[in-house]
Motif scaffolding. Structure first.
Motif, PDB file in Angstrom:
ATOM      1  N   GLY A  74       0.815  -1.205   0.000  1.00 11.98           N
ATOM      2  CA  GLY A  74       0.000   0.000   0.000  1.00 11.98           C
ATOM      3  C   GLY A  74       0.847   1.252   0.000  1.00 11.98           C
ATOM      4  O   GLY A  74       1.991   1.252  -0.459  1.00 11.98           O
ATOM      5  N   ASP A  75       0.283   2.317   0.559  1.00 13.26           N
ATOM      6  CA  ASP A  75       0.880   3.651   0.488  1.00 13.26           C
ATOM      7  C   ASP A  75       1.793   3.918   1.681  1.00 13.26           C
ATOM      8  O   ASP A  75       1.345   4.383   2.733  1.00 13.26           O
ATOM      9  N   ILE A  76       3.082   3.652   1.519  1.00 12.64           N
ATOM     10  CA  ILE A  76       4.051   3.827   2.608  1.00 12.64           C
ATOM     11  C   ILE A  76       4.179   5.291   3.022  1.00 12.64           C
ATOM     12  O   ILE A  76       4.647   5.601   4.125  1.00 12.64           O
ATOM     13  N   LEU A 133     -12.836   3.665   5.551  1.00 19.10           N
ATOM     14  CA  LEU A 133     -12.911   3.522   4.095  1.00 19.10           C
ATOM     15  C   LEU A 133     -14.214   4.098   3.548  1.00 19.10           C
ATOM     16  O   LEU A 133     -14.233   4.684   2.459  1.00 19.10           O
ATOM     17  N   LEU A 134     -15.314   3.956   4.303  1.00 13.84           N
ATOM     18  CA  LEU A 134     -16.597   4.508   3.875  1.00 13.84           C
ATOM     19  C   LEU A 134     -16.536   6.028   3.754  1.00 13.84           C
ATOM     20  O   LEU A 134     -17.203   6.624   2.906  1.00 13.84           O
ATOM     21  N   GLU A 135     -15.711   6.649   4.607  1.00 17.27           N
ATOM     22  CA  GLU A 135     -15.561   8.107   4.577  1.00 17.27           C
ATOM     23  C   GLU A 135     -14.412   8.543   3.665  1.00 17.27           C
ATOM     24  O   GLU A 135     -14.032   9.721   3.672  1.00 17.27           O
ATOM     25  N   LYS A 136     -13.864   7.586   2.898  1.00 20.00           N
ATOM     26  CA  LYS A 136     -12.745   7.888   2.002  1.00 20.00           C
ATOM     27  C   LYS A 136     -11.522   8.397   2.769  1.00 20.00           C
ATOM     28  O   LYS A 136     -10.724   9.197   2.269  1.00 20.00           O
ATOM     29  N   GLY A 137     -11.378   7.899   4.009  1.00 20.92           N
ATOM     30  CA  GLY A 137     -10.233   8.294   4.824  1.00 20.92           C
ATOM     31  C   GLY A 137      -9.060   7.357   4.646  1.00 20.92           C
ATOM     32  O   GLY A 137      -9.105   6.410   3.861  1.00 20.92           O
ATOM     33  N   LYS A 138      -7.996   7.622   5.402  1.00 17.02           N
ATOM     34  CA  LYS A 138      -6.777   6.823   5.336  1.00 17.02           C
ATOM     35  C   LYS A 138      -6.659   5.950   6.583  1.00 17.02           C
ATOM     36  O   LYS A 138      -6.888   6.404   7.712  1.00 17.02           O
ATOM     37  N   GLN A 154     -11.771 -14.172   7.037  1.00 17.10           N
ATOM     38  CA  GLN A 154     -13.006 -13.468   6.702  1.00 17.10           C
ATOM     39  C   GLN A 154     -12.747 -11.990   6.365  1.00 17.10           C
ATOM     40  O   GLN A 154     -13.597 -11.321   5.775  1.00 17.10           O
ATOM     41  N   ASN A 155     -11.567 -11.481   6.705  1.00 12.14           N
ATOM     42  CA  ASN A 155     -11.245 -10.089   6.425  1.00 12.14           C
ATOM     43  C   ASN A 155     -10.372  -9.924   5.182  1.00 12.14           C
ATOM     44  O   ASN A 155      -9.778  -8.864   4.975  1.00 12.14           O
ATOM     45  N   LYS A 156     -10.324 -10.952   4.344  1.00 13.84           N
ATOM     46  CA  LYS A 156      -9.488 -10.890   3.139  1.00 13.84           C
ATOM     47  C   LYS A 156      -9.924  -9.746   2.209  1.00 13.84           C
ATOM     48  O   LYS A 156      -9.085  -9.024   1.649  1.00 13.84           O
ATOM     49  N   GLU A 157     -11.218  -9.567   2.047  1.00 14.56           N
ATOM     50  CA  GLU A 157     -11.704  -8.482   1.190  1.00 14.56           C
ATOM     51  C   GLU A 157     -11.352  -7.124   1.793  1.00 14.56           C
ATOM     52  O   GLU A 157     -10.949  -6.197   1.074  1.00 14.56           O
ATOM     53  N   LEU A 158     -11.498  -7.004   3.114  1.00  8.22           N
ATOM     54  CA  LEU A 158     -11.135  -5.770   3.795  1.00  8.22           C
ATOM     55  C   LEU A 158      -9.639  -5.490   3.621  1.00  8.22           C
ATOM     56  O   LEU A 158      -9.231  -4.345   3.358  1.00  8.22           O
ATOM     57  N   ILE A 162      -7.840  -2.139   2.008  1.00  8.24           N
ATOM     58  CA  ILE A 162      -6.861  -1.315   2.724  1.00  8.24           C
ATOM     59  C   ILE A 162      -5.574  -1.200   1.912  1.00  8.24           C
ATOM     60  O   ILE A 162      -4.959  -0.127   1.846  1.00  8.24           O
ATOM     61  N   VAL A 163      -5.157  -2.292   1.283  1.00 15.24           N
ATOM     62  CA  VAL A 163      -3.973  -2.249   0.415  1.00 15.24           C
ATOM     63  C   VAL A 163      -4.159  -1.201  -0.679  1.00 15.24           C
ATOM     64  O   VAL A 163      -3.245  -0.438  -1.016  1.00 15.24           O
ATOM     65  N   GLU A 164      -5.359  -1.128  -1.234  1.00 13.79           N
ATOM     66  CA  GLU A 164      -5.633  -0.214  -2.350  1.00 13.79           C
ATOM     67  C   GLU A 164      -5.788   1.239  -1.905  1.00 13.79           C
ATOM     68  O   GLU A 164      -5.423   2.160  -2.644  1.00 13.79           O
ATOM     69  N   ALA A 165      -6.322   1.453  -0.697  1.00 12.68           N
ATOM     70  CA  ALA A 165      -6.626   2.817  -0.270  1.00 12.68           C
ATOM     71  C   ALA A 165      -5.830   3.283   0.942  1.00 12.68           C
ATOM     72  O   ALA A 165      -5.912   4.450   1.326  1.00 12.68           O
ATOM     73  N   GLY A 166      -5.062   2.390   1.556  1.00 15.00           N
ATOM     74  CA  GLY A 166      -4.317   2.737   2.756  1.00 15.00           C
ATOM     75  C   GLY A 166      -2.992   2.002   2.804  1.00 15.00           C
ATOM     76  O   GLY A 166      -2.260   1.956   1.812  1.00 15.00           O
ATOM     77  N   LEU A 167      -2.699   1.399   3.945  1.00 16.94           N
ATOM     78  CA  LEU A 167      -1.409   0.736   4.138  1.00 16.94           C
ATOM     79  C   LEU A 167      -1.573  -0.460   5.068  1.00 16.94           C
ATOM     80  O   LEU A 167      -2.247  -0.364   6.096  1.00 16.94           O
ATOM     81  N   VAL A 168      -0.959  -1.582   4.691  1.00 15.37           N
ATOM     82  CA  VAL A 168      -0.912  -2.769   5.546  1.00 15.37           C
ATOM     83  C   VAL A 168       0.543  -3.016   5.922  1.00 15.37           C
ATOM     84  O   VAL A 168       1.432  -3.007   5.059  1.00 15.37           O
ATOM     85  N   LEU A 169       0.793  -3.239   7.216  1.00 19.16           N
ATOM     86  CA  LEU A 169       2.140  -3.484   7.731  1.00 19.16           C
ATOM     87  C   LEU A 169       2.189  -4.808   8.468  1.00 19.16           C
ATOM     88  O   LEU A 169       1.191  -5.260   9.034  1.00 19.16           O
ATOM     89  N   SER A 170       3.370  -5.414   8.502  1.00 20.06           N
ATOM     90  CA  SER A 170       3.578  -6.609   9.318  1.00 20.06           C
ATOM     91  C   SER A 170       5.072  -6.801   9.569  1.00 20.06           C
ATOM     92  O   SER A 170       5.900  -6.474   8.721  1.00 20.06           O
ATOM     93  N   GLU A 171       5.394  -7.320  10.744  1.00 22.53           N
ATOM     94  CA  GLU A 171       6.771  -7.749  11.014  1.00 22.53           C
ATOM     95  C   GLU A 171       7.063  -9.097  10.373  1.00 22.53           C
ATOM     96  O   GLU A 171       8.214  -9.524  10.336  1.00 22.53           O
TER      97      GLU A 171
END
Length: 244
Positions: A74-76, A133-138, A154-158, A162-171
């Protein structure tokens, strides 16, 4: 000859992001076999930052056990300004009231320019991300599993939204499986990214309180939505202890 960034990535991939094993290997100056290094690195195609990089977030350095390698999708650029970042967390089994308050408050925060951070767990975490996401926020989601292996399923779609409109992080790299021990580790990063933590609903003995404790250890405000007086309420307990 390997530089520090090479070494961090190699050990992170080799040990599936296990903080203690990575740190032990570095402290003990474990020798790296060049062929094994090339084999391990060649399997990795993702994006990452390390603690030695110039763009490593300053706030991460103040976390207990600052993450050594962070994988992302996503958007670093969202990490470049965390001045209005707030963590929104809570129970995985929310009541109708808990869900309603999470959606209501989150959407108002987004309208006022806040960046929402959470752990993409089912329940309150998912509600916070969805409302943003509904409010077009980050929004930033911090996983307790591999960056390519979002949990719960169950949160795969979510996750994809988030990848498309925000950022996903993981160690944790690749398809590292969810491990119970990883989720408290994840919570310290959620807390570290935020200026404060909002708990909309939680039990007294809740993993959510780990996030609260991590934020308090670094300084920062805790906000809670009150529950009914006779409920097993972590938020009421936190309010009693001084939370807003």
């Amino acid at each position: 000859m390997f530089n520090a960034r090479d070494v961090l990535l190699y050990f992170s991939l080799k040990f599936d992001g296990d903080y203690d094993r990575i740190l032990e290997a570095i402290k003990n100056k474990v020798k790296i076999d060049e062929n094994e290094y090339l084999s391990t690195i060649s399997l990795f195609k993702g994006q990452f930052i390390t603690i030695v990089d110039l763009d490593y977030p300053e706030q991460f350095k103040r976390i207990y056990r600052p993450p050594l390698v962070i994988y992302y999708k996503g958007d670093i650029r969202l990490l470049s300004d965390l001045s209005k970042a707030i963590a929104i967390v809570g129970t995985r089994k929310p009541s109708e009231y808990g869900e309603m308050m999470t959606y209501t408050i989150t959407r108002e925060l987004v309208k006022h320019g806040f960046l929402v951070v959470s752990g993409m767990a089912k329940g309150i975490d998912a509600c916070a991300h969805e409302a943003t996401l509904l409010e077009k926020g980050k929004t930033i989601a911090v996983l307790g599993s591999g960056i390519e292996n979002p949990y719960p399923a169950q949160n795969k779609e979510l996750y994809q939204k988030i990848v498309e409109a925000g950022l996903v992080l993981s160690e944790y790299p690749h398809h590292t499986k969810p491990n119970k021990a990883n989720f408290p580790e994840r919570n310290r990063i959620v807390a570290g990214l935020s200026r404060g933590v909002l708990v909309t609903e939680a039990k007294i003995h809740s993993g959510t309180l780990i996030t609260v404790g991590a934020r308090l250890a670094m300084g920062g405000d805790i906000f809670c939505v009150p529950s009914r007086a006779l409920e097993d309420s972590g938020t009421n307990r936190l309010i009693k202890d001084g939370a807003y």
